[in-house]
Design an enzyme around this catalytic site. Structure first.
Site, PDB file in Angstrom:
ATOM      1  N   GLU A  59      -4.324  18.781  62.231  1.00 16.51           N
ATOM      2  CA  GLU A  59      -2.942  18.493  62.629  1.00 16.51           C
ATOM      3  C   GLU A  59      -2.905  17.336  63.628  1.00 16.51           C
ATOM      4  O   GLU A  59      -3.676  17.325  64.597  1.00 16.51           O
ATOM      5  CB  GLU A  59      -2.340  19.753  63.257  1.00 16.51           C
ATOM      6  CG  GLU A  59      -0.956  20.055  62.807  1.00 16.51           C
ATOM      7  CD  GLU A  59      -0.845  20.358  61.311  1.00 16.51           C
ATOM      8  OE1 GLU A  59      -0.427  19.446  60.566  1.00 16.51           O
ATOM      9  OE2 GLU A  59      -1.150  21.472  60.904  1.00 16.51           O
TER      10      GLU A  59
ATOM     11  N   ASP B 190       1.059  13.828  54.077  1.00 16.42           N
ATOM     12  CA  ASP B 190       2.002  14.595  53.256  1.00 16.42           C
ATOM     13  C   ASP B 190       2.096  14.043  51.841  1.00 16.42           C
ATOM     14  O   ASP B 190       2.045  14.776  50.855  1.00 16.42           O
ATOM     15  CB  ASP B 190       3.400  14.565  53.887  1.00 16.42           C
ATOM     16  CG  ASP B 190       3.409  15.138  55.283  1.00 16.42           C
ATOM     17  OD1 ASP B 190       2.364  15.676  55.711  1.00 16.42           O
ATOM     18  OD2 ASP B 190       4.456  15.044  55.943  1.00 16.42           O
TER      19      ASP B 190
ATOM     20  N   SER C 132      22.216  14.293  44.808  1.00 11.26           N
ATOM     21  CA  SER C 132      21.355  15.424  45.128  1.00 11.26           C
ATOM     22  C   SER C 132      22.195  16.688  45.165  1.00 11.26           C
ATOM     23  O   SER C 132      23.408  16.626  45.390  1.00 11.26           O
ATOM     24  CB  SER C 132      20.718  15.184  46.499  1.00 11.26           C
ATOM     25  OG  SER C 132      20.304  16.399  47.066  1.00 11.26           O
TER      26      SER C 132
ATOM     27  N   GLU D 184       8.976   6.333  54.454  1.00  9.42           N
ATOM     28  CA  GLU D 184       9.300   7.254  55.555  1.00  9.42           C
ATOM     29  C   GLU D 184       9.248   6.534  56.907  1.00  9.42           C
ATOM     30  O   GLU D 184      10.087   6.757  57.780  1.00  9.42           O
ATOM     31  CB  GLU D 184       8.333   8.452  55.532  1.00  9.42           C
ATOM     32  CG  GLU D 184       8.719   9.520  56.529  1.00  9.42           C
ATOM     33  CD  GLU D 184       8.557  10.946  56.023  1.00  9.42           C
ATOM     34  OE1 GLU D 184       8.284  11.154  54.823  1.00  9.42           O
ATOM     35  OE2 GLU D 184       8.725  11.855  56.843  1.00  9.42           O
TER      36      GLU D 184
ATOM     37  N   SER E 197       9.327  18.708  52.610  1.00  7.74           N
ATOM     38  CA  SER E 197      10.324  18.400  51.587  1.00  7.74           C
ATOM     39  C   SER E 197      10.508  16.891  51.497  1.00  7.74           C
ATOM     40  O   SER E 197      10.863  16.361  50.441  1.00  7.74           O
ATOM     41  CB  SER E 197      11.656  19.083  51.914  1.00  7.74           C
ATOM     42  OG  SER E 197      12.227  18.540  53.080  1.00  7.74           O
TER      43      SER E 197
HETATM   44  P1  ADP Z   1      10.188  18.362  56.145  1.00  5.57           P
HETATM   45  O1  ADP Z   1       9.547  17.225  55.448  1.00  5.57           O
HETATM   46  O2  ADP Z   1       9.267  19.076  57.073  1.00  5.57           O
HETATM   47  O3  ADP Z   1      10.862  19.330  55.216  1.00  5.57           O
HETATM   48  P2  ADP Z   1      11.756  16.216  57.232  1.00  5.57           P
HETATM   49  O4  ADP Z   1      12.695  16.153  58.380  1.00  5.57           O
HETATM   50  O5  ADP Z   1      10.565  15.351  57.238  1.00  5.57           O
HETATM   51  O6  ADP Z   1      11.344  17.761  57.064  1.00  5.57           O
HETATM   52  O7  ADP Z   1      12.538  15.911  55.871  1.00  5.57           O
HETATM   53  C1  ADP Z   1      13.709  16.615  55.543  1.00  5.57           C
HETATM   54  C2  ADP Z   1      14.775  15.647  55.043  1.00  5.57           C
HETATM   55  O8  ADP Z   1      14.419  15.184  53.717  1.00  5.57           O
HETATM   56  C3  ADP Z   1      16.124  16.281  54.866  1.00  5.57           C
HETATM   57  O9  ADP Z   1      16.838  16.301  56.083  1.00  5.57           O
HETATM   58  C4  ADP Z   1      16.773  15.348  53.834  1.00  5.57           C
HETATM   59  O10 ADP Z   1      17.251  14.176  54.462  1.00  5.57           O
HETATM   60  C5  ADP Z   1      15.595  14.969  52.943  1.00  5.57           C
HETATM   61  N1  ADP Z   1      15.535  15.857  51.774  1.00  5.57           N
HETATM   62  C6  ADP Z   1      14.637  16.817  51.516  1.00  5.57           C
HETATM   63  N2  ADP Z   1      14.899  17.450  50.343  1.00  5.57           N
HETATM   64  C7  ADP Z   1      16.003  16.876  49.835  1.00  5.57           C
HETATM   65  C8  ADP Z   1      16.816  17.081  48.656  1.00  5.57           C
HETATM   66  N3  ADP Z   1      16.550  18.033  47.749  1.00  5.57           N
HETATM   67  N4  ADP Z   1      17.893  16.280  48.482  1.00  5.57           N
HETATM   68  C9  ADP Z   1      18.181  15.330  49.394  1.00  5.57           C
HETATM   69  N5  ADP Z   1      17.484  15.101  50.509  1.00  5.57           N
HETATM   70  C10 ADP Z   1      16.414  15.847  50.753  1.00  5.57           C
HETATM   71 MG    MG Z   2       8.679  15.541  56.462  1.00 10.41          MG
END
Ligand code: ADP
Ligand code: MG
Length: 386
Positions: free
Chosen positions: A35, A176, A69, A164, A131
């Site tokens: 990490e 990631d 989305s 990113e 995500s």
């Molecule tokens: P993590 O990667 O830990 O889940 P992050 O803050 O790095 O959290 O990324 C999350 C962001 O990615 C969300 O706030 C959104 O902006 C974008 N995101 C993730 N999944 C989706 C989706 N299915 N549709 C649109 N945007 C998404």
């Molecule tokens: Mg992230």
């Protein structure tokens, strides 16, 4: 077709009134160990999980891009001419940032056709399961196909990272995207973040009767602000004061000297990174030599280091880890960037219900929000689905 694939197809058809060229997907990831080592050019050992972001995408005849989305009612529209990081914001910066970043890796954005994309996901957002990399990687493999770019998955990981960093503005490393693009079923991706060489290492959890539990504390984090950037700055300051390019260049033997040169806080930040790199190497070796039942102590030590030296844990994560261990997990740690998100607990199959119940009860007793607890399996990385 899975439910998610069908939803994505329907979502695309209802927003854009036509059929897509295809469906692509990419998984979230969980970091087994390593990490805050990625941006220090060190080692990480994540795996892709069986929760995916699925997208439908089709090229247009003109130069318009439309992204939609399940997140948002309205599609976001932009011309390829307007595709610059400064013009991007909100959730659409992830998919649009990838399109822009492909241009930095050789795609001729001055001539390519626009596209429409619809995105849906079963990766929990902000839980430390990335995500963000899932959405970036799914869009990257899709555009790589329809724009016929022939970039390999390693390069697409760098594309996602650039998106990113520059379009979203989160100073994250390459872990990631690498996990999401290079992952394999039942295996982890051992990644050297300096050379970017990677190796797929069998995990053998199933054969050993182990499950990896995710305990999502629901405490939300944001990588674009706050603590993550501050830790990154501390690491750079520590490396600078010690006269090395990055903390990767230090080993355990260098820590006594670091303790003399650095102030207490920076020293502890450095010690976390140096010892965490060692723990990643030890985890890979232990898996090979003894199998997964022997890695528990390394996971535990990683958590202690993040809690005490790097100071990125929160009470919910500490409670999840301690309770899971007491209820029978063989090792547990917070995972992801910290300040919230999820913990992992490597747990004998038969004890999953007991660990789950114990963590639920402990959170309830402390008045914390109810966590989300589920098992994940190592899955294949990003690719075309249909
Ligand atoms: P993590 O990667 O830990 O889940 P992050 O803050 O790095 O959290 O990324 C999350 C962001 O990615 C969300 O706030 C959104 O902006 C974008 N995101 C993730 N999944 C989706 C989706 N299915 N549709 C649109 N945007 C998404
Ligand atoms: Mg992230």
């Amino acid at each position: 077709m899975t439910d998610l694939q069908r939803d994505v197809l329907t979502g695309f058809e209802s927003r854009f009134n036509r059929r897509p060229a295809g469906l692509w997907s990419a998984p979230g990831r969980v970091n087994l160990i390593g990490e805050h080592t990625d941006y220090n050019e060190g080692f990480v050992f994540p795996f892709a999980i069986d929760r995916r972001t699925v997208i439908a995408l089709g090229l247009r005849d003109d130069r318009l891009i439309r992204v939609a989305s399940s997140f948002a009612e309205e599609a976001i529209e932009l011309c390829l001419e307007e595709l610059f990081p400064e013009n991007l914001s909100g959730w659409s910066a992830y998919p649009l940032g990838v399109a822009w970043a492909l241009g930095q890796f050789g795609a001729n954005l001055g001539e390519l056709k626009g596209f429409e994309v619809f995105i849906d996901s079963e990766v929990p957002i902000g839980a430390g399961l990335s995500s963000s990399a899932a959405i970036e990687s799914a869009v990257a493999v899709a555009l790589n196909d329809v724009w016929r770019l022939n970039l390999d998955h390693r390069t697409l990981a760098r594309v996602g990272q650039l998106a990113e960093n520059r379009a979203v503005g989160a100073p994250t490393g390459i872990m990631d995207q690498s996990a999401s693009l290079l992952g394999r079923a039942d295996a982890g991706v051992f990644l050297d973040c300096r050379s970017l060489e990677s190796e797929v290492i069998p995990l053998g959890f199933d054969a050993a009767g182990l499950e990896l539990l995710i305990i999502d504390t629901k405490v939300s984090h944001s990588h674009a602000t706050g603590g993550y950037a501050a830790r990154r700055a501390s690491c750079e300051a520590g490396a600078g004061a010690l006269g090395v390019d990055s903390l990767r260049d230090l080993d355990i033997d260098d820590l006594p000297r670091a303790a003399e040169v650095l102030g207490d806080e920076t020293f502890r930040r450095v010690r976390h990174v140096v010892t965490e790199n060692r723990r990643v190497l030890d985890t890979v070796r232990t898996l090979r030599e003894q199998g997964p039942t022997a890695i528990g102590a390394l996971l535990d030590a990683s958590h202690t280091s993040m809690r005490d030296d790097f100071e990125i844990s929160v009470p919910e994560l500490d409670l999840a880890v301690e309770t899971a261990r007491l209820a029978g997990a063989i090792g547990a740690r917070m995972t992801g960037g910290g300040f919230g998100g999820a913990a992992i607990a490597l747990t004998p199959h038969a004890l999953v219900p007991a660990v789950t119940a114990a963590v639920m009860a402990a959170f309830d007793a402390r008045g914390f929000a109810t966590p989300d607890i589920f098992v994940v399996h190592a899955a294949d990385g990003a690719g075309r689905e249909q």
